[in-house]
Write an enzyme that holds these catalytic residues in place. Structure first.
Site, short mmCIF file in Angstrom:
data_model
loop_
_atom_site.label_atom_id
_atom_site.label_comp_id
_atom_site.label_asym_id
_atom_site.label_seq_id
_atom_site.Cartn_x
_atom_site.Cartn_y
_atom_site.Cartn_z
N ARG A 1 -8.62 0.62 0.72
CA ARG A 1 -9.97 0.45 0.70
C ARG A 1 -9.32 0.04 -1.27
NH1 ARG A 1 -14.48 3.97 0.48
NH2 ARG A 1 -16.23 1.77 1.74
N VAL A 2 -8.25 -0.64 -1.54
CA VAL A 2 -8.01 -1.22 -3.14
C VAL A 2 -8.13 -2.58 -2.77
CG1 VAL A 2 -6.68 0.82 -3.54
CG2 VAL A 2 -5.65 -1.13 -2.35
N ILE B 1 0.82 -1.13 -0.50
CA ILE B 1 -0.16 0.02 -0.43
C ILE B 1 0.81 1.34 0.34
CG2 ILE B 1 -1.17 1.38 1.07
CD1 ILE B 1 -2.38 -1.23 -0.25
N LYS C 1 -13.67 0.12 7.80
CA LYS C 1 -12.99 -0.44 6.84
C LYS C 1 -12.88 -2.27 7.45
CE LYS C 1 -9.77 -2.30 3.87
NZ LYS C 1 -8.20 -2.21 4.33
N LYS D 1 -5.06 -14.66 -3.57
CA LYS D 1 -5.73 -14.40 -4.83
C LYS D 1 -5.12 -14.36 -6.41
CE LYS D 1 -7.31 -10.44 -5.77
NZ LYS D 1 -8.52 -9.48 -5.68
N ARG E 1 -17.37 -9.06 3.66
CA ARG E 1 -16.70 -9.77 2.49
C ARG E 1 -16.12 -11.58 3.63
NH1 ARG E 1 -15.97 -9.20 -2.96
NH2 ARG E 1 -13.98 -11.06 -2.22
N THR F 1 -5.88 4.86 15.81
CA THR F 1 -5.42 6.69 15.72
C THR F 1 -5.10 7.18 16.67
OG1 THR F 1 -6.67 5.85 13.22
CG2 THR F 1 -6.08 8.09 14.57
N CYS G 1 -5.87 -8.21 4.90
CA CYS G 1 -7.15 -8.04 5.65
C CYS G 1 -7.67 -8.79 5.70
CB CYS G 1 -7.77 -7.09 3.46
SG CYS G 1 -6.54 -5.87 3.26
#
Length: 420
Positions: free
Chosen positions: A164-165, A17, A217, A337, A224, A130, A271
């Site tokens: 978010r990719v 990322i 997120k 994947k 999923r 955070t 993720c």
């Protein structure tokens, strides 16, 4: 209101990322300093090359480095904005979130912070991370004010903006996907939104705070994971009832309001296989469905391994004059994947290692996206697709190169429905 501009941006962590994000800012003619503890990765980037596989990334990095907009280093330097994109693994085997990399990155940038800086946590992290980062920074720099103390007029602005990719489409989705931004104050959010508008054409959506941005997120990936668990559970039920799960899902999906995902050998990546546990850690009594989905998906590699054992046994039953040492097993795919080189949390790699640990015969592995096999695969050999001659064929990842491969002779274990 006029959008703020940033003359120099520092990205901490140059992995899957961090490097694409750094390259994207640099492609917009912004000076970017990339920081990573991996000296070899730093050296590779400074040559204008990349150490990870991602379509189009190599071209953007090469151009940015040679035009002078991107430089990598192992030491932090001053900047207008700092983006932290470091790993958030588990502590041991109990799925407890490990924030040590975020803490280390915070302490690394603290000495070079100055009033007016923005610090954004991009790492996917559990709720509250955070705020923890802001605390570490404030502890290291008592001479500066932070939003948890002074609120709107703080010297340092803090926000969370999770990536978010989709691996394999990172360079496209970094630009077009909406970004969720959760600043510790509205001014923090606005400043972070201005930063991302440097290259983002999607909407920069401001959340009510960093906690809801963190949870958003985690929720996306947990959604999923739960749906994949349903498909994987169906595959196990179909095994018990002697049905073809691929046919079943194809028929069920003809309903206009049903869209069942495809089963596989498990769930991998940093993720979907990880983030749901962050929610479970935050609210274990309430996150029962999320925890159960994780357990279903984590159990799937074991079921695939059982099928491999059965396939070897079936071959030996049909050829009683042979021994297990004479049975060659071919494994197709190690990545988590299709069409990427990322092996993080890969169920395919887990299955391959378990096969290597117990199978006494030859083991051939076809993985077109890596140059060398990772550790833990014993005497297995990496071979091209045309050399995957074996008695037992195990399809674990549906890379595009595999989808046009004719169904081989021998015993078949197909966890992705490539060969029908």
């Amino acid at each position: 209101m006029q959008q703020r501009t940033f003359d120099r941006i520092s990205v901490i962590g140059l992995g899957y990322i961090g490097l694409p994000t750094a390259a994207m800012f640099a492609s917009r003619k912004v000076e970017v300093i990339g920081v990573d503890v991996n000296a070899q990765a730093v050296e590779t980037i400074n040559r204008g090359e990349v150490h990870i596989v991602e379509p189009d990334l190599d071209m953007v990095v090469h151009a940015a480095v040679h035009e002078g907009y991107l430089r990598a280093t192992t030491e932090t330097e001053t900047a207008d904005a700092f983006l932290i994109a470091v790993p958030t693994p588990f502590k041991g085997d109990n799925h407890e979130p490990d924030l040590s990399f975020i803490e280390a990155a915070s302490k690394a940038i603290a000495p070079v912070l100055k009033a007016g800086n923005l610090v954004v946590l991009e790492s996917t992290a559990p709720v509250g991370a955070t705020e923890a980062m802001a605390g570490w920074l404030a502890e290291a720099r008592p001479d500066l004010s932070f939003p948890q103390d002074v609120r709107e007029n703080s010297d340092i602005r803090i926000a969370h903006c999770p990536e978010r990719v989709l691996p394999g489409k990172v360079m496209q989705e970094l630009i077009t996907n909406d970004r969720v931004i959760g600043g510790m104050t509205r001014r923090c959010s606005d400043m972070a939104a201005d930063l991302y508008r440097t290259f983002v054409t999607g909407e920069c959506v401001v959340a009510s705070g960093p906690r809801v941005a963190e949870m958003a997120k985690l929720t996306e990936n947990s959604f999923r994971d739960v749906n994949i668990a349903f498909a994987n559970e169906l595959s196990m039920i179909c095994d018990r009832l002697d049905m073809d799960v691929w046919e079943l899902i194809r028929l069920a999906n003809r309903h206009p309001r049903v869209n069942i995902l495809q089963p596989g050998p498990g769930v991998g990546g940093h993720c979907i296989a990880v983030d749901p546990w962050f929610i479970v850690a935050s609210a274990p009594a309430e996150a029962r469905l999320i925890a159960m989905a994780r357990e279903v998906n984590d159990a799937k590699p074991g079921r695939v391994l059982d099928k491999v054992r059965a396939a070897i046994g079936a071959h030996l039953s049909q050829n009683p004059d042979r021994t297990a040492r004479e049975v060659t097993v071919a494994i197709y795919g190690l990545a988590f994947k299709p069409d990427i080189d990322d092996l993080r949390e890969s169920p395919a790699l887990d299955i391959a290692r378990r096969i290597a640990a117990e199978h006494v015969g030859p083991l051939r592995i076809v993985e077109p996206n890596v140059r060398a096999l990772p550790e833990g695969l014993g005497a297995a050999t990496l071979v091209p697709l045309e050399d995957a001659e074996a008695e037992v064929h195990v399809m674990l990842v549906d890379h595009k190169d595999f989808k046009t491969t004719p169904r081989p002779e021998g015993q078949i274990v197909d966890a992705r429905g490539v060969w029908g």
